[in-house]
Write an enzyme that holds these catalytic residues in place. Structure first.
Site, PDB file in Angstrom:
ATOM      1  N   SER A  42      18.166  20.238  36.931  1.00 29.31           N
ATOM      2  CA  SER A  42      18.671  21.429  37.620  1.00 29.31           C
ATOM      3  C   SER A  42      18.097  21.572  39.020  1.00 29.31           C
ATOM      4  O   SER A  42      18.788  22.036  39.937  1.00 29.31           O
ATOM      5  CB  SER A  42      18.365  22.679  36.794  1.00 29.31           C
ATOM      6  OG  SER A  42      16.964  22.847  36.641  1.00 29.31           O
ATOM      7  N   ASP A  78      12.099  24.967  34.934  1.00 25.39           N
ATOM      8  CA  ASP A  78      11.201  23.833  35.113  1.00 25.39           C
ATOM      9  C   ASP A  78      11.757  22.848  36.141  1.00 25.39           C
ATOM     10  O   ASP A  78      12.919  22.919  36.539  1.00 25.39           O
ATOM     11  CB  ASP A  78      10.945  23.125  33.781  1.00 25.39           C
ATOM     12  CG  ASP A  78      12.232  22.637  33.126  1.00 25.39           C
ATOM     13  OD1 ASP A  78      13.265  22.557  33.825  1.00 25.39           O
ATOM     14  OD2 ASP A  78      12.220  22.349  31.921  1.00 25.39           O
ATOM     15  N   ASP A 101      12.313  18.912  36.467  1.00 21.66           N
ATOM     16  CA  ASP A 101      12.308  17.598  35.829  1.00 21.66           C
ATOM     17  C   ASP A 101      11.855  16.565  36.860  1.00 21.66           C
ATOM     18  O   ASP A 101      12.464  16.438  37.928  1.00 21.66           O
ATOM     19  CB  ASP A 101      13.701  17.252  35.308  1.00 21.66           C
ATOM     20  CG  ASP A 101      14.149  18.187  34.208  1.00 21.66           C
ATOM     21  OD1 ASP A 101      13.368  18.395  33.256  1.00 21.66           O
ATOM     22  OD2 ASP A 101      15.263  18.736  34.301  1.00 21.66           O
ATOM     23  N   ASP A 135       8.331  19.099  33.735  1.00 16.69           N
ATOM     24  CA  ASP A 135       8.568  18.103  32.692  1.00 16.69           C
ATOM     25  C   ASP A 135       8.463  16.721  33.335  1.00 16.69           C
ATOM     26  O   ASP A 135       9.266  16.367  34.207  1.00 16.69           O
ATOM     27  CB  ASP A 135       9.948  18.277  32.061  1.00 16.69           C
ATOM     28  CG  ASP A 135      10.015  19.482  31.142  1.00 16.69           C
ATOM     29  OD1 ASP A 135       8.957  20.106  30.899  1.00 16.69           O
ATOM     30  OD2 ASP A 135      11.116  19.809  30.673  1.00 16.69           O
ATOM     31  N   LYS A 193      25.586  27.567  32.857  1.00 18.79           N
ATOM     32  CA  LYS A 193      24.207  27.484  32.374  1.00 18.79           C
ATOM     33  C   LYS A 193      23.727  28.824  31.845  1.00 18.79           C
ATOM     34  O   LYS A 193      23.143  28.900  30.758  1.00 18.79           O
ATOM     35  CB  LYS A 193      23.276  27.021  33.502  1.00 18.79           C
ATOM     36  CG  LYS A 193      23.270  25.529  33.754  1.00 18.79           C
ATOM     37  CD  LYS A 193      22.142  25.142  34.693  1.00 18.79           C
ATOM     38  CE  LYS A 193      20.798  25.554  34.151  1.00 18.79           C
ATOM     39  NZ  LYS A 193      19.679  25.091  34.998  1.00 18.79           N
ATOM     40  N   TYR A 243      21.902  26.126  24.558  1.00 13.42           N
ATOM     41  CA  TYR A 243      21.406  25.296  25.667  1.00 13.42           C
ATOM     42  C   TYR A 243      20.123  24.621  25.196  1.00 13.42           C
ATOM     43  O   TYR A 243      19.022  25.122  25.403  1.00 13.42           O
ATOM     44  CB  TYR A 243      21.148  26.174  26.892  1.00 13.42           C
ATOM     45  CG  TYR A 243      20.862  25.421  28.176  1.00 13.42           C
ATOM     46  CD1 TYR A 243      21.872  25.179  29.099  1.00 13.42           C
ATOM     47  CD2 TYR A 243      19.582  24.977  28.479  1.00 13.42           C
ATOM     48  CE1 TYR A 243      21.609  24.504  30.292  1.00 13.42           C
ATOM     49  CE2 TYR A 243      19.313  24.305  29.659  1.00 13.42           C
ATOM     50  CZ  TYR A 243      20.326  24.073  30.563  1.00 13.42           C
ATOM     51  OH  TYR A 243      20.064  23.404  31.732  1.00 13.42           O
TER      52      TYR A 243
END
Length: 707
Positions: A99, A110, A112, A164, A225, A234
């Site tokens: 995202s 978060d 990624d 993450d 989303k 989700y």
């Protein structure tokens, strides 16, 4: 159902984006432009856009993380015997994806992040050395590595920003600062886990390249989303769709309507996804077949690929299915949500509803009568993060096994676990907490209350929920079991017994599965699977007795001020008694209540405040509808005292604990009118609503009627 073969790349370049021509190329209508304006306003009201201050914090965090990765590579390089100069030149680089890279992240979301390292740095180094370096870094909290995940990952927070982290080791001696991941040759000599890690960044870049209008795509994706999060669908790990899958679905709709704006894209999204002829794959471009010895999604070659229920194929080579986790149950749930959302958006378009209606909260904890609780517990915060993450990654396996249970129509996993820290004074309290039984006294107790107290300890627990739908059956006379803390009452009202729901095999296999984790420690980690109910209701011929036990579903699953499930409206002369009162009531008194009134009513506990409906049937309705298991799991009074961690082991671990939770349970089936979901519509001819506007045909997108 056979899965269609993939479409491989052709030499001829089409004049459109995607694997089929667009459904429509016309611009959006004035009304669609109006609702797009209101949609963006609603998205801002819902807080989907982050502030400038948080955006700057993210940039700072990523800068610190990039420096830490270089330091990590340098340290490992020295340990491998490289010189100082070679260790410095080894480099190391981070790439964002998901995202954040797509530009649709919101406050608190978060980042990624992919860590790319040279060939002499191993995955073991990533989870041993780098994870420890993160823990020692200022401002870093909640570091948790899950090396056995499908994509091995470290979850952490840096300066309040969730991160993450995944890792890919390239077959290169050094990682230069100007490295680009677009070159397919970088995939040579990599294992599948590294390829999957690299694919995240490569896929994100391809998605942005394959949409006709990035701004429209981002606005529409923000809407989808938020809707998916509010509807609790989700979550890739739990069998729904993750961020990249939702992004690819929205991107595909953008390809089919290249000149439409966000409001029109959202409207078509729900209709097309509801009508999509799964397992027809969703693809943003033809699958590319390359010379590298890596696996490419192909259902003609691989049986596992044919088993994918909702294949959404990544556009970067090697193409993979981003939705291999989808199960029969989660597909049914998402299909129903597509239909509901399409109807809501239709009302928005005609001015009979607002966008806020689309983003209404899920009703998971109001929808079902029966739930499974999966409780992972330990005695420390660090080990709990890893243990709960491992258990959560296996929940999907439990759902799939439950789907094979006779009489079980659907198993609906909730998308997140509920974390709690309980402070206990005795081993008995430790055992009770680990079983999910947290008394009011324990809930109110604070850390300072156990400091200096002999035997005092903290129990860290994470509880996951699975809603169960039992197949309906005709009402008949039956035997039914009423369970309470201290009594089990058996009422007989006919010769036909209730149907049995035996879930001992899936729960036992699930327990074995999570204990196979290589870092599992039976002295420190507990796992419990138990069955609870939303409430208890006794129905006629016990017409004078209704037992309300909504506390069986704990208060923490509800938002503040949210109404807990209620029973149907009382009929005249109906007595309501509390659960505690029933516990203290002798069996003869309960039987007396049973005999005082032989009337029956047909109120449905599934529909709060719903009036009783007359059901004409020659067969008497079932006499009792009740919980499947005792409210508490009593521990033997002769059990020897044990240390807190040992108490967790004795109370929770192993198959020996399963009989206490009645995993082979007697189920009183709900009436046929209480079914939560209708069967999936398989034939397009059966679809009556929703429909695309006149002149638009979803068959163009699925290529079912395109030559």
């Amino acid at each position: 159902m056979r899965c269609p073969p993939p479409t491989f790349a052709r030499r001829r370049t089409p004049k459109y984006l995607g694997v089929t021509p667009p459904i429509a190329v016309a611009e959006s209508t004035p009304r669609e432009k109006e609702v797009t304006v209101t949609l963006l306003e609603e998205l801002r009201r819902q807080g989907t856009f982050e502030s400038e201050a948080e955006a700057k914090t993210r940039e700072i965090v990523l800068g610190r993380l990039a420096a830490l990765v270089k330091k990590f590579v340098h340290q490992v390089s020295l340990s491998r015997g490289l010189s100082e100069a070679a260790a410095t030149a080894a480099g190391g680089k981070i790439f964002t994806f998901g995202s954040y890279r797509l530009g649709v992240h919101g406050p608190g979301s978060d980042i990624d992040t992919l860590c790319v390292v040279p060939k002499h740095v191993s995955r073991e180094d990533f989870f041993d050395v780098f994870e420890d370096m993160l823990k020692e870094t200022e401002g870093v909290i909640e570091v948790s590595g899950v090396p056995d995940a499908y994509v091995p990952i470290i979850k952490t927070k840096i300066s309040g920003i969730p991160i993450d982290l995944v890792m890919a080791r390239l077959a290169l001696s050094t990682i230069p600062d100007d490295l680009s991941l677009q070159d397919d040759n970088l995939l040579r000599n990599l294992d599948e886990r590294c390829v999957r890690s690299l694919n995240g960044s490569r896929v994100t870049d391809e998605i942005l390249r394959l949409v006709p209008n990035v701004t429209v795509f981002r606005n529409a994706l923000r809407c989808i989303k938020l809707w998916a999060q509010r509807r609790a669908i989700y979550s890739n790990v739990n069998g729904f769709l993750g961020g990249v899958a939702w992004a690819m679905l929205v991107a595909r709709i953008c390809q089919l309507y290249p000149n439409a704006i966000a409001g029109a894209i959202v409207s078509r999204f729900f209709i097309i996804m509801y009508q999509w002829t799964w397992p027809q794959p969703v693809m943003l471009k033809p699958i590319e077949d390359g010379p590298l010895p890596v696996r490419v999604w192909n259902p003609k070659l691989y049986p596992a690929d044919r088993a994918h229920r909702m294949p959404i194929i990544t556009p970067a080579y090697p193409s993979m299915c981003a939705t291999h986790n989808v199960t029969q149950s989660t597909q049914m749930i998402m299909t129903e949500e597509f239909k509901k959302a399409s109807e809501t958006v239709d009302r928005v378009i005609v001015g009979k509803a607002s966008w806020s209606d689309l983003f209404s909260k899920h009703d998971f904890f109001h929808k079902y009568r029966y739930y499974l609780q999966v409780i992972a517990s330990t005695g420390g915060p660090d080990v709990q993060i890893k243990w709960s993450g491992t258990v959560e990654s296996r929940i999907r396996q439990l759902v799939m096994k439950l789907e094979y249970v006779e009489s079980l129509a659907l198993a609906h996993p909730f998308i997140k676990g509920f974390e709690q820290v309980s402070y206990c004074l005795t081993d008995e309290e430790v055992r009770a907490v680990a079983q999910g039984e947290i008394s009011e006294a324990i809930a109110k107790r604070k850390k300072e209350d156990i400091e200096g107290v002999e035997g005092g300890s903290a129990v860290y627990s994470t509880t996951f929920y699975i809603g169960l739908v039992v197949e309906p059956r005709q009402r008949t006379s039956s035997l039914a079991l009423v369970c309470s803390v201290t009594h089990q009452y058996l009422f007989e009202a006919g010769s036909v017994g209730p149907r049995k729901l035996d879930i001992s095999y899936p729960t036992t296999e699930f327990t074995k599965l999570v204990k196979m984790w290589e870092k599992f420690d039976e002295n420190k980690m507990g796992i419990v699977v138990r069955h609870i109910r939303r409430y208890i209701i006794l129905r006629p011929p016990l017409a004078t007795l209704i037992v309300l036990a909504s506390a069986l579903l704990p208060d923490y699953v509800f938002d503040e001020g949210e109404r807990q499930p209620r029973l149907a409206q009382k009929r005249p002369n109906t007595k309501v008694c509390g659960f505690d009162a029933l516990k203290k009531m002798p069996l003869t008194s309960v039987l007396h209540l049973h005999k005082t009134n032989d009337r029956f009513n047909n109120t449905s506990p599934d529909v709060p405040n719903k009036k009783a409906r007359l059901v004409q049937n020659n067969i008497a309705p079932s006499c009792v509808d009740c919980m499947l298991m005792p409210h508490r799991h009593s521990m033997s009074e002769t059990t020897a005292a044990a240390p807190p961690h040992e108490a967790l082991k004795n109370a929770e671990n192993g198959i020996n604990s399963l009989p206490h939770i009645n995993t082979a349970a007697v189920v009183e089936q709900p009436p046929s009118s209480a079914a939560a979901y209708k069967p999936l519509i398989k034939e397009p001819s059966q679809i009556k609503s929703p429909q695309l506007p006149r002149g638009e045909n979803v068959a163009v997108a699925t290529a079912t009627s395109v030559p």
